[in-house]
Design a protein around this motif. Structure first.
Motif, PDB file in Angstrom:
ATOM      1  N   PRO A   1      -5.770  13.818 -22.847  1.00 15.03           N
ATOM      2  CA  PRO A   1      -4.981  14.128 -21.639  1.00 15.03           C
ATOM      3  C   PRO A   1      -5.847  14.347 -20.395  1.00 15.03           C
ATOM      4  N   ALA A   2      -6.972  15.035 -20.569  1.00 16.20           N
ATOM      5  CA  ALA A   2      -7.844  15.282 -19.419  1.00 16.20           C
ATOM      6  C   ALA A   2      -8.445  13.990 -18.896  1.00 16.20           C
ATOM      7  N   LEU A   3      -8.838  13.106 -19.801  1.00 17.92           N
ATOM      8  CA  LEU A   3      -9.436  11.844 -19.380  1.00 17.92           C
ATOM      9  C   LEU A   3      -8.415  10.946 -18.694  1.00 17.92           C
ATOM     10  N   GLU A   4      -7.201  10.939 -19.183  1.00 16.63           N
ATOM     11  CA  GLU A   4      -6.166  10.091 -18.585  1.00 16.63           C
ATOM     12  C   GLU A   4      -5.810  10.549 -17.172  1.00 16.63           C
ATOM     13  N   SER A   5      -5.932  11.839 -16.891  1.00 18.16           N
ATOM     14  CA  SER A   5      -5.527  12.371 -15.581  1.00 18.16           C
ATOM     15  C   SER A   5      -6.689  12.512 -14.600  1.00 18.16           C
ATOM     16  N   LEU A   6      -7.903  12.187 -15.015  1.00 21.32           N
ATOM     17  CA  LEU A   6      -9.064  12.384 -14.147  1.00 21.32           C
ATOM     18  C   LEU A   6      -9.030  11.401 -12.980  1.00 21.32           C
ATOM     19  N   ALA A   7      -9.150  11.928 -11.766  1.00 21.42           N
ATOM     20  CA  ALA A   7      -9.078  11.097 -10.565  1.00 21.42           C
ATOM     21  C   ALA A   7     -10.402  10.398 -10.309  1.00 21.42           C
ATOM     22  N   THR A   8     -10.342   9.253  -9.621  1.00 17.92           N
ATOM     23  CA  THR A   8     -11.547   8.501  -9.279  1.00 17.92           C
ATOM     24  C   THR A   8     -12.474   9.348  -8.420  1.00 17.92           C
ATOM     25  N   GLY A   9     -13.746   9.368  -8.790  1.00 16.36           N
ATOM     26  CA  GLY A   9     -14.741  10.148  -8.061  1.00 16.36           C
ATOM     27  C   GLY A   9     -14.886  11.575  -8.555  1.00 16.36           C
ATOM     28  N   ALA A  10     -14.046  11.979  -9.520  1.00 13.16           N
ATOM     29  CA  ALA A  10     -14.066  13.368 -10.000  1.00 13.16           C
ATOM     30  C   ALA A  10     -14.943  13.508 -11.238  1.00 13.16           C
ATOM     31  N   THR A  11     -15.432  14.743 -11.437  1.00 12.42           N
ATOM     32  CA  THR A  11     -16.183  15.120 -12.634  1.00 12.42           C
ATOM     33  C   THR A  11     -15.515  16.342 -13.244  1.00 12.42           C
ATOM     34  N   GLN A  12     -15.393  16.372 -14.568  1.00 12.90           N
ATOM     35  CA  GLN A  12     -14.744  17.506 -15.226  1.00 12.90           C
ATOM     36  C   GLN A  12     -15.513  17.896 -16.479  1.00 12.90           C
ATOM     37  N   PHE A  13     -15.718  19.218 -16.643  1.00 13.02           N
ATOM     38  CA  PHE A  13     -16.336  19.745 -17.863  1.00 13.02           C
ATOM     39  C   PHE A  13     -15.263  19.848 -18.936  1.00 13.02           C
ATOM     40  N   LEU A  14     -15.521  19.260 -20.099  1.00 15.35           N
ATOM     41  CA  LEU A  14     -14.528  19.196 -21.166  1.00 15.35           C
ATOM     42  C   LEU A  14     -14.815  20.157 -22.307  1.00 15.35           C
ATOM     43  N   GLY A  15     -15.794  21.059 -22.128  1.00 14.60           N
ATOM     44  CA  GLY A  15     -16.108  22.014 -23.171  1.00 14.60           C
ATOM     45  C   GLY A  15     -17.229  21.519 -24.072  1.00 14.60           C
TER      46      GLY A  15
END
Length: 745
Positions: free
Chosen positions: A78-92
């Motif tokens: 779910p997090a990967l599908e919603s990640l916006a272009t240019g964004a970075t997210q820590f997934l644990g």
């Protein structure tokens, strides 16, 4: 072609400036990278450092996010599908084949989704919470630091304590992108680089751009063996994958050789930005290879962001203060010029302000064949020769500026001692008319980290091997002219043309200058509001949204973090608002009327009742005289002084505040006296400066701008401010209002 195909024994020094450093085709060997198709979340490219991971869990290529690595990342869909272009997210943290929880980050690019899993470091902090005391201590310390250099020194110490590197330094770029080490902390294992300079070629343009985009960069081992990216057959012909946001991205072999030449086995950098542009770096070095855990790097990045904001705020405030001071000088010069048809004579009668306008040692006014000299200048005939040379130079606009005149014009070598620097404005389109300012030669020694000169040996250049301090004696140069100097000169040129040469109406021309000044200050106010106020409001707003959305699920520590974020952002917003008020005070119109000072004091005092609710304060307010002043500005003066008296008597058993007045031969003297905590008279000169506080904010709230506003208001009225105090006894603040005809006691 991958940068790793370059031969190590033929590295070109300039190749780093040309290499595809964003697409190296390999990673550092501390984890794995997966390049996914954003639409299907299947792996189309990967690099895996440990062969046993593939042996145990299978080849990730072609696998879906739900099945690869034994399904370790299935919950991330779910997090990967919603990640916006240019964004970075820590997934644990996610286990990879029995090798512990790998710190997992996702980066969304236009056509790729990059997931990097970084192997844990033995003994690393369990979370950012373990490092929060160090961050909080740093935030508390910066409130007591007066200038940019001291801020950098504090950050160098804090970062080294957090990371354990052998040497941490703060590196600032100049306008030509040479770097200078302005602060350093080390344990003696590596040599000191403090005050050394490094040439622009050490960090070329494309590398600086990556530093601007990625705030933290780690190279854990300068001798590492890169792990290549492997593709599926159907993507073999696709362009190289951009790995620029990935921490595991492999680096240029030229840079690795540079590190080895420097004697460093590991390095880490934290970028320092000012208004979106690269100001400098916090650069960390270790003699032996060293990995820095993810949470420690995150804490360092946070410290770097705090430091960047503080540097930007302090430098901008200093420039604004300097512009205000120069405009005050300009107004005095305009006052003389406006009443005299002979502007040369008018300027000559105020030599001190003419030189102070551009911080010069000498000045010359050349008009209609005449030349008048002021201060330390070349001889008249030399000045006239200089004017002839200036008229034939190619330049834009009506200003010519150099800090190395003898290096550009051989004849200037004869008077380099008084005029190695010249700032000149052309004041006529018809005649060779100039106002020129001169600065003397400043012989200084520049210490480079190795000889910055390049020798033509006919062989490919390689990263330099010597970083010993190499001294260069700089001659035939003056102190550089900055933007404030140039703008002050151009504003004077406009004034001369408008007021004297074109014989414009006196008041119209003066108002034009003031309007120009107001517009620039308004632009500054807008810039601060846009760049600083909005982000702080966003921090508060989103923190409150987070509280509303997840408040019941947060533990006590997490709630405390949210409270601290909101409190810090609100405090910073208040500081920005006070700074804006201070900058606007100098350009607001004064409307002086006869006013009842007693009534004003009583009214201000009653409006401050809530500030000492529940306390018993003994007030002494006698009858005060009427004065000619701006009531709005004087209200702010009394509000600041009385509010301070209330605040600093907070811990006094029997607080007493006295308002008083006496007369001299030329002015009214008013004062506010209290029996509060007082201050040390050794620091009295700091009281009325911007951001100067003699008490820690944990003891007494405030931003350090109130008394600066008082001083500016009274100065605009033609008065003075000063203070007396004794620690533990109390303080007494004075200000004066000059007499005008009709003043009565």
């Amino acid at each position: 072609m991958s940068s790793w195909n370059l031969k190590q024994n033929a590295l070109d020094l300039n190749s780093c400036a040309r290499e595809p450093i964003r697409t190296p085709g390999a990673i550092q060997p501390y984890g794995l990278i997966l390049v996914l198709d954003p639409s299907t979340l299947t792996v189309k490219e990967c690099a895996v450092a440990r062969a046993d991971v593939i042996e145990t869990l299978g080849d990730p290529l072609g696998q879906s996010i739900d099945t690869l690595l034994g399904g370790a990342l299935a919950s991330c869909r779910p997090a990967l599908e919603s990640l916006a272009t240019g964004a970075t997210q820590f997934l644990g943290a996610h286990p990879v084949g029995g090798h512990g929880g790998h710190h997992t980050l996702a980066h969304r690019l236009a056509d790729d989704l990059i997931v990097e899993l970084e192997a844990p470091v033995p003994g690393e902090p369990g979370s950012l919470e373990d490092l929060y005391p160090a961050i909080r201590a740093f935030m508390g310390e910066i409130e007591r630091v007066p200038g940019t250099r001291e801020l950098c020194e504090l950050a160098a110490v804090q970062i080294r304590q957090l990371t354990g590197f052998d040497r941490t330094l703060v590196y600032q770029f100049d306008k030509e992108w040479n770097g200078a080490v302005v602060a350093e902390d080390g344990n003696g294992v590596l040599p000191s680089y403090l005050d050394l300079r490094f040439p622009e070629s050490d960090i070329p343009a494309q590398a600086r751009e990556l530093y601007r985009q990625n705030r933290v960069r780690l190279i854990a081992d300068s001798d590492y063996h890169p792990v290549p990216l492997v593709r599926t057959a159907d993507t073999a012909a696709a362009p190289p994958t951009d790995l620029s946001p990935a921490m595991l991205r492999s680096v240029s072999p030229v840079h690795l050789q540079y590190m080895r030449n420097m004697g460093t086995g590991a390095s880490m950098s934290v970028s320092l930005l000012r208004e979106g542009e690269l100001w400098g770096l916090i650069s960390c070095h270790n003699e032996a290879p060293k990995r820095v855990p993810y949470h420690v790097r995150t804490a360092c990045e946070f410290i770097g962001q705090i430091l960047s904001l503080q540097i930007s705020l302090k430098e901008r405030a200093a420039v604004v203060e300097e512009r205000i001071a120069r405009r005050a000088i300009q107004v005095r010069l305009l006052g003389r010029m406006a009443g005299d048809q002979d502007f040369m004579a008018a300027l000559g009668r105020d030599q001190q302000n003419l030189l102070a306008l551009t911080q010069s040692a000498g000045a010359a006014i050349v008009h209609r064949g005449q030349c008048i000299l002021h201060g330390d200048c070349p001889r008249q005939e030399q000045v006239m020769q200089l004017v002839q040379w200036l008229t034939v130079q190619q330049h834009e606009g009506d200003l010519i500026c150099t800090d190395r005149l003898p290096l550009e014009w051989d004849a200037a070598d004869a008077f380099a001692d008084v005029a190695s620097g010249v700032l000149a404005i052309s004041i006529s389109q018809i005649h060779d008319s100039f106002v020129l300012w001169f600065r003397p030669e400043v012989v200084r020694t520049v210490r480079w980290g190795g000889d910055p000169r390049k020798e033509d040996t006919g062989l490919p250049l390689s990263p330099r091997t010597s970083f010993e301090g190499w001294k260069e004696t700089v001659r035939r140069q003056s102190l550089p002219w900055n933007e404030v100097d140039r703008d002050a000169a151009m504003e004077l040129r406009t004034a001369i043309v408008d007021i004297v040469l074109r014989k414009a109406e006196e008041m119209a021309a003066l108002n034009e200058q003031l309007l120009r000044s107001n517009k620039e200050l308004e632009a500054f106010s807008y810039s601060v509001s846009h760049d600083l106020r909005a982000p702080f409001r966003h921090i508060v707003g989103y923190s409150e949204l987070l509280w509303a959305a997840a408040g019941e699920r947060l533990n006590d520590s997490e709630k405390r973090y949210l409270d601290t974020i909101v409190e810090s952002a609100q405090s910073a917003g208040t500081l920005v608002d006070d700074l804006l008020s201070f900058s606007q005070m100098g350009r607001s119109t004064m409307g002086q009327i006869s006013m009842d000072m007693t009534a004003l004091v009583q009214d201000v005092r009653h409006k401050l009742d809530m500030e000492y609710a529940g306390r018993s304060i003994t007030w002494v307010v006698p009858n005060l005289p009427r004065v000619q002043a701006d009531p709005g500005m004087l209200r702010l003066v009394w509000q600041n002084l009385l509010s301070n008296a209330i605040k600093f008597t907070r811990d006094t058993a029997h607080p007493a505040i006295e308002v008083g007045h006496y007369r001299t031969d030329t002015e009214h003297v008013f004062f506010v006296q209290d029996n509060g905590c007082g201050f040390d008279m050794r620091y009295v000169d700091k009281l009325f400066g911007v951001f100067q506080r003699l008490h820690h904010s944990d003891e007494y709230e405030g931003t350090g701008i109130g008394l600066a506003n008082v001083n500016r208001i009274i100065t605009r009225h033609g008065g003075r401010t000063w203070a007396e105090g004794q620690l533990g006894v109390g303080a007494k603040f004075f200000f004066t209002i000059p007499f005008v005809t009709g003043d009565k006691v």
